[in-house]
Design a protein around this motif. Structure first.
Motif, PDB file in Angstrom:
ATOM      1  N   VAL A 261      -7.922 -12.561  -7.634  1.00 46.41           N
ATOM      2  CA  VAL A 261      -6.445 -11.934  -8.529  1.00 46.41           C
ATOM      3  C   VAL A 261      -6.164 -13.113  -7.053  1.00 46.41           C
ATOM      4  N   ARG A 262      -4.518 -13.689  -7.516  1.00 42.79           N
ATOM      5  CA  ARG A 262      -4.106 -13.909  -7.066  1.00 42.79           C
ATOM      6  C   ARG A 262      -2.409 -13.712  -7.218  1.00 42.79           C
ATOM      7  N   LEU A 263      -1.476 -13.310  -6.027  1.00 41.78           N
ATOM      8  CA  LEU A 263      -0.381 -12.648  -6.641  1.00 41.78           C
ATOM      9  C   LEU A 263       0.475 -12.823  -5.402  1.00 41.78           C
ATOM     10  N   SER A 264       1.715 -12.469  -5.898  1.00 45.56           N
ATOM     11  CA  SER A 264       2.946 -12.771  -4.676  1.00 45.56           C
ATOM     12  C   SER A 264       3.856 -11.375  -4.814  1.00 45.56           C
ATOM     13  N   LEU A 265       4.684 -10.879  -3.475  1.00 38.40           N
ATOM     14  CA  LEU A 265       4.766  -9.555  -3.591  1.00 38.40           C
ATOM     15  C   LEU A 265       6.745  -9.677  -3.401  1.00 38.40           C
ATOM     16  N   LYS A 266       7.292  -9.028  -3.671  1.00 37.65           N
ATOM     17  CA  LYS A 266       8.792  -8.373  -3.072  1.00 37.65           C
ATOM     18  C   LYS A 266       9.257  -7.342  -3.141  1.00 37.65           C
ATOM     19  N   ILE A 267       9.500  -6.945  -1.707  1.00 43.31           N
ATOM     20  CA  ILE A 267       8.941  -5.846  -1.069  1.00 43.31           C
ATOM     21  C   ILE A 267      10.603  -5.126  -0.974  1.00 43.31           C
ATOM     22  N   GLN A 268      11.441  -4.378  -1.802  1.00 46.61           N
ATOM     23  CA  GLN A 268      12.905  -3.905  -1.784  1.00 46.61           C
ATOM     24  C   GLN A 268      12.764  -2.636  -0.472  1.00 46.61           C
ATOM     25  N   THR A 269      13.419  -2.774  -0.041  1.00 47.59           N
ATOM     26  CA  THR A 269      13.651  -1.756   1.142  1.00 47.59           C
ATOM     27  C   THR A 269      14.850  -1.349   1.339  1.00 47.59           C
ATOM     28  N   ASP A 270      14.966   0.080   1.706  1.00 47.57           N
ATOM     29  CA  ASP A 270      16.672   0.774   1.649  1.00 47.57           C
ATOM     30  C   ASP A 270      17.422   0.069   2.983  1.00 47.57           C
ATOM     31  N   SER A 271      17.435  -0.479   4.273  1.00 48.20           N
ATOM     32  CA  SER A 271      18.142  -1.202   4.599  1.00 48.20           C
ATOM     33  C   SER A 271      17.249  -2.488   4.890  1.00 48.20           C
ATOM     34  N   LYS A 272      18.797  -3.641   5.709  1.00 47.20           N
ATOM     35  CA  LYS A 272      18.297  -4.807   6.662  1.00 47.20           C
ATOM     36  C   LYS A 272      17.690  -4.514   7.359  1.00 47.20           C
ATOM     37  N   GLU A 273      17.386  -2.880   8.391  1.00 47.78           N
ATOM     38  CA  GLU A 273      16.943  -3.291   9.599  1.00 47.78           C
ATOM     39  C   GLU A 273      15.478  -2.919   9.079  1.00 47.78           C
ATOM     40  N   ALA A 274      14.898  -1.548   7.974  1.00 41.06           N
ATOM     41  CA  ALA A 274      13.390  -1.382   7.462  1.00 41.06           C
ATOM     42  C   ALA A 274      13.388  -2.634   6.986  1.00 41.06           C
ATOM     43  N   ALA A 275      14.135  -3.745   6.418  1.00 46.01           N
ATOM     44  CA  ALA A 275      13.561  -4.879   6.571  1.00 46.01           C
ATOM     45  C   ALA A 275      13.221  -5.219   7.020  1.00 46.01           C
ATOM     46  N   GLU A 276      13.765  -6.227   8.538  1.00 42.43           N
ATOM     47  CA  GLU A 276      13.372  -6.432  10.063  1.00 42.43           C
ATOM     48  C   GLU A 276      11.772  -5.750  10.497  1.00 42.43           C
ATOM     49  N   GLU A 277      12.051  -4.597   9.973  1.00 43.39           N
ATOM     50  CA  GLU A 277      10.297  -4.501  10.500  1.00 43.39           C
ATOM     51  C   GLU A 277       8.866  -3.921   9.702  1.00 43.39           C
ATOM     52  N   LEU A 278       9.657  -4.503   8.908  1.00 47.46           N
ATOM     53  CA  LEU A 278       8.416  -4.593   6.853  1.00 47.46           C
ATOM     54  C   LEU A 278       8.188  -6.487   7.684  1.00 47.46           C
ATOM     55  N   THR A 279       8.983  -7.030   8.087  1.00 48.51           N
ATOM     56  CA  THR A 279       8.745  -8.930   8.174  1.00 48.51           C
ATOM     57  C   THR A 279       7.874  -8.435   9.141  1.00 48.51           C
ATOM     58  N   LYS A 280       7.774  -7.650  10.560  1.00 54.27           N
ATOM     59  CA  LYS A 280       7.688  -7.107  11.707  1.00 54.27           C
ATOM     60  C   LYS A 280       6.212  -7.016  11.333  1.00 54.27           C
ATOM     61  N   ARG A 281       6.484  -6.254  10.894  1.00 59.20           N
ATOM     62  CA  ARG A 281       4.766  -5.608   9.721  1.00 59.20           C
ATOM     63  C   ARG A 281       3.647  -6.319   8.669  1.00 59.20           C
ATOM     64  N   ASP A 282       4.459  -7.420   8.424  1.00 60.26           N
ATOM     65  CA  ASP A 282       3.549  -8.447   7.101  1.00 60.26           C
ATOM     66  C   ASP A 282       1.821  -8.480   7.552  1.00 60.26           C
ATOM     67  N   PHE A 283       1.506  -8.506   8.296  1.00 61.48           N
ATOM     68  CA  PHE A 283       0.375  -9.069   8.712  1.00 61.48           C
ATOM     69  C   PHE A 283      -0.350  -6.976   7.842  1.00 61.48           C
ATOM     70  N   GLN A 284       0.300  -6.385   8.313  1.00 59.44           N
ATOM     71  CA  GLN A 284      -0.624  -4.379   7.869  1.00 59.44           C
ATOM     72  C   GLN A 284       0.299  -4.565   6.314  1.00 59.44           C
ATOM     73  N   THR A 285       1.440  -5.497   5.967  1.00 57.16           N
ATOM     74  CA  THR A 285       1.511  -5.336   4.910  1.00 57.16           C
ATOM     75  C   THR A 285       0.514  -5.663   3.572  1.00 57.16           C
ATOM     76  N   LYS A 286       0.154  -7.767   4.223  1.00 54.26           N
ATOM     77  CA  LYS A 286      -1.263  -7.964   3.444  1.00 54.26           C
ATOM     78  C   LYS A 286      -2.471  -7.407   3.521  1.00 54.26           C
ATOM     79  N   ASN A 287      -2.835  -6.619   4.651  1.00 57.29           N
ATOM     80  CA  ASN A 287      -4.368  -5.831   4.780  1.00 57.29           C
ATOM     81  C   ASN A 287      -3.996  -4.658   3.855  1.00 57.29           C
ATOM     82  N   LEU A 288      -2.648  -4.158   3.585  1.00 57.89           N
ATOM     83  CA  LEU A 288      -3.283  -3.164   2.889  1.00 57.89           C
ATOM     84  C   LEU A 288      -3.073  -3.276   1.357  1.00 57.89           C
ATOM     85  N   VAL A 289      -2.313  -4.820   0.506  1.00 66.52           N
ATOM     86  CA  VAL A 289      -2.247  -4.956  -0.186  1.00 66.52           C
ATOM     87  C   VAL A 289      -4.206  -5.924  -0.941  1.00 66.52           C
ATOM     88  N   ILE A 290      -4.494  -6.346   0.591  1.00 65.96           N
ATOM     89  CA  ILE A 290      -6.280  -6.502   0.257  1.00 65.96           C
ATOM     90  C   ILE A 290      -7.002  -5.525  -0.113  1.00 65.96           C
TER      91      ILE A 290
END
Length: 143
Positions: free
Chosen positions: A66-95
């Motif tokens: 499978v090959r996919l891309s995601l867009k993740i919507q958060t509730d605030s700009k600060e949450a988006a900044e944190e999620l950007t920092k947690r990019d490696f954890q997000t990719k790991n969870l998806v995989i």
């Protein structure tokens, strides 16, 4: 005669109070609807609070790919900044999630909705500031 006048006056006062109450109820209900509608974020605010997960390619449990891309919507700009920092954890969870699934698990609207919901829940467990509101699959190829 006086009793009839008194009764009439009381009925008029009662009807007037009831009408005022109904009018106030309608006005307050309409104001609440307008306030709720204005609280919906604009598309610019949604994009500002969203993070793109670049295209990932991985194997599924049944050796499909499978090959996919995601867009993740958060509730605030600060949450988006944190999620950007947690990019490696997000990719790991998806995989990890995809490695447990089979091709049939991702078929159809329901399969994708279940995957999105699972990813949302898992990422929210990681988040400290804010939360994920929605996960969108922006591209998807399965072989």
């Amino acid at each position: 005669m006086k009793k009839n006048k008194l009764l009439t006056i009381m009925l008029i006062i009662l009807v007037t109070i009831t009408l005022i109450g109904v009018v106030l109820f309608v006005v307050l209900t309409q104001l609440n609807k307008q306030t709720a509608a204005s609280e919906e974020p604009s598309i610019d605010e949604i994009l500002e609070a969203s993070v793109d997960v670049p295209e990932l390619t991985t194997n599924l449990a049944d050796n499909s790919v499978v090959r996919l891309s995601l867009k993740i919507q958060t509730d605030s700009k600060e949450a988006a900044e944190e999620l950007t920092k947690r990019d490696f954890q997000t990719k790991n969870l998806v995989i990890e999630q995809l490695s447990e699934m089979k091709k049939d698990d991702l078929n159809g609207k329901q399969g994708k909705a279940t995957f999105e919901s699972t990813i949302k829940t898992q990422i929210n467990e990681l988040m400290q500031d804010g939360e994920v509101q929605q996960v969108y699959i922006t591209s998807y190829i399965i072989q």
